[in-house]
Design an enzyme around this catalytic site. Structure first.
Site, mmCIF file in Angstrom:
data_model
loop_
_atom_site.group_PDB
_atom_site.id
_atom_site.type_symbol
_atom_site.label_atom_id
_atom_site.label_comp_id
_atom_site.label_asym_id
_atom_site.label_seq_id
_atom_site.Cartn_x
_atom_site.Cartn_y
_atom_site.Cartn_z
ATOM 1 N N ASP A 179 -3.080 3.024 -0.719
ATOM 2 C CA ASP A 179 -1.876 3.837 -0.795
ATOM 3 C C ASP A 179 -1.969 4.712 -2.030
ATOM 4 O OD1 ASP A 179 1.021 4.437 -0.115
ATOM 5 O OD2 ASP A 179 1.225 3.705 -2.164
ATOM 6 N N GLU A 263 -3.933 7.028 4.342
ATOM 7 C CA GLU A 263 -2.999 7.791 5.160
ATOM 8 C C GLU A 263 -3.553 9.200 5.311
ATOM 9 O OE1 GLU A 263 1.636 6.545 4.685
ATOM 10 O OE2 GLU A 263 0.730 7.746 3.120
ATOM 11 N N ASP A 343 4.473 -0.364 -3.213
ATOM 12 C CA ASP A 343 3.224 0.302 -2.858
ATOM 13 C C ASP A 343 2.215 -0.672 -2.253
ATOM 14 O OD1 ASP A 343 4.298 2.630 -3.881
ATOM 15 O OD2 ASP A 343 3.506 2.238 -5.894
#
Ligand SMILES: [Zn+2]
Length: 381
Positions: A179, A263, A343
């Site tokens: 992340d 991501e 996170d």
């Protein structure tokens, strides 16, 4: 698969003169042939193709003293920018951006696409330019395809793209979700947090001061030029530090894991928000992903990009949505009782999206001590 090696060049004053002249000639050719395309279209409604122009560039009216393939490469570059322009038109973009004429400081590299260059000892032999001192700080493995000469501020570099065979893909036994945060912190799905070095704010403040000072100077005056050099130097420092960080971190990820999941930041930008500061952050993280991808390809490992889908909201253990604002730093699930750093929870969700199963927070093996050591070295900047 192509890999790029970048080396510093140390040209003599005379060679710098010739290098700059070569850049100037290339830029001139670029602009001339861009004008040709434009005129052919405006006046005769005809389009010139890259092939047409590749033929024409062999018969220039002026003596250029530049290697023939370097000139052809300029035409190919122009062709590429037109291809990209047409692609954008086809997509129906409102501002497709017609290829522009390049000003004096807007043309900073030229390439030998096949021949005309040779490394010999500590020198790089360039056709029509001479033997330039090169520092080969690492060994080139594989067959060299092209050589590009790049000017960056007052420094010169040679970039070689080399054909390498990727290693065989291995089964992703060890996988990790990553992340990337707004606060220059990377969180892994095993809970490790890696902080981008604290120099960020310091250098960025300095850059702001330099830019303010630049804006007070009279345009193109001597002081303006001096200050302008300082600003571009500060930009370079930030850029170098950032890529150093991204290179080190991507190396750690690829060395320690078989599958690395991020991501997809492009999608994130499209769906989530229009805040500029965020897209700038994402651009920096984009490099991290890019570096990880090519290092992984070389090592026969896998990088996967998943569509961001409530990764920071959903509970990584039971899957229900636990809404939180950006200020909420801890994920507390009312359903299953999971309490986890926000996170860290997101990183596990990212990993889960790729592997399709639920990895429990407690079930993940922590990172080896080697990496922890490496991770702390980032904070020493
Ligand atoms: Zn839960």
């Amino acid at each position: 698969m192509l890999k790029t090696y970048k080396f510093r060049l140390y040209p003599t004053t005379q060679q710098v003169f010739v290098l700059n002249k070569t850049l100037d000639v290339c830029r001139h050719i670029y602009n001339e042939f861009l004008a040709d395309r434009r005129n052919a279209y405006d006046r005769c409604n005809q389009s010139l193709s890259t092939m047409d122009q590749l033929y024409q560039v062999q018969y220039l009216e002026f003596d250029t003293d530049v290697h023939s393939q370097v000139k052809q490469d300029v035409i190919r570059r122009l062709g590429k920018s037109f291809d990209a322009f047409f692609r954008r038109c086809k997509k129906g973009e409102t501002k497709p951006g017609y290829p522009r004429f390049r000003g004096k400081n807007r043309y900073s590299s030229f390439s030998y696409p096949q021949s005309g260059f040779k490394i010999s000892g500590k020198k790089l032999k360039l056709s029509k330019i001479g033997d330039i001192k090169i520092v080969l700080h690492r060994k080139i493995e594989g067959k060299i395809k092209t050589c590009s000469i790049i000017k960056d501020g007052k420094s010169w570099y040679a970039c070689f793209s080399v054909e390498v065979k990727p290693k065989r893909s291995i089964e992703p036994a060890k996988s990790i979700g990553v992340d990337v945060g707004l606060n220059a912190v990377v969180t892994l799905s095993d809970g490790t947090k890696i902080e981008a070095p604290g120099y960020y704010r310091k250098i960025e403040d300095k850059l702001k001061r330099q830019q303010r000072s630049l804006s007070r100077k009279k345009l193109y005056s001597n002081n303006w030029k001096k200050q302008s050099d300082k600003v571009s130097h500060a930009h370079k420092v930030i850029f170098n530090k950032r890529s150093d960080f991204n290179h080190k971190l991507s190396r750690i990820l690829v060395d320690n894991y078989d599958l690395v999941v991020f991501e997809d930041l492009n999608i994130r930008n499209m769906v989530q928000n229009s805040k500029l500061s965020k897209s700038i952050h994402d651009a920096a993280w984009g490099k991290l992903i890019q570096y990880t991808m090519y290092k992984a390809e070389e090592a026969g490992k896998i990088v996967e990009l998943v569509a961001p889908h409530n990764t920071s909201q959903n509970c990584s253990s039971c899957g229900i949505k636990v809404s939180k604002t950006l200020a909420t730093r801890i994920h507390r699930c009312p359903n299953c009782g999971l309490v986890l750093d926000r996170d860290h929870n997101a990183a596990i969700n990212i990993l889960n999206l790729a592997v399709g199963t639920t990895v429990k927070a407690c079930g993940v093996e922590p990172l080896g001590s080697a990496m922890k050591q490496e991770a702390t070295c980032f904070n020493r900047w």
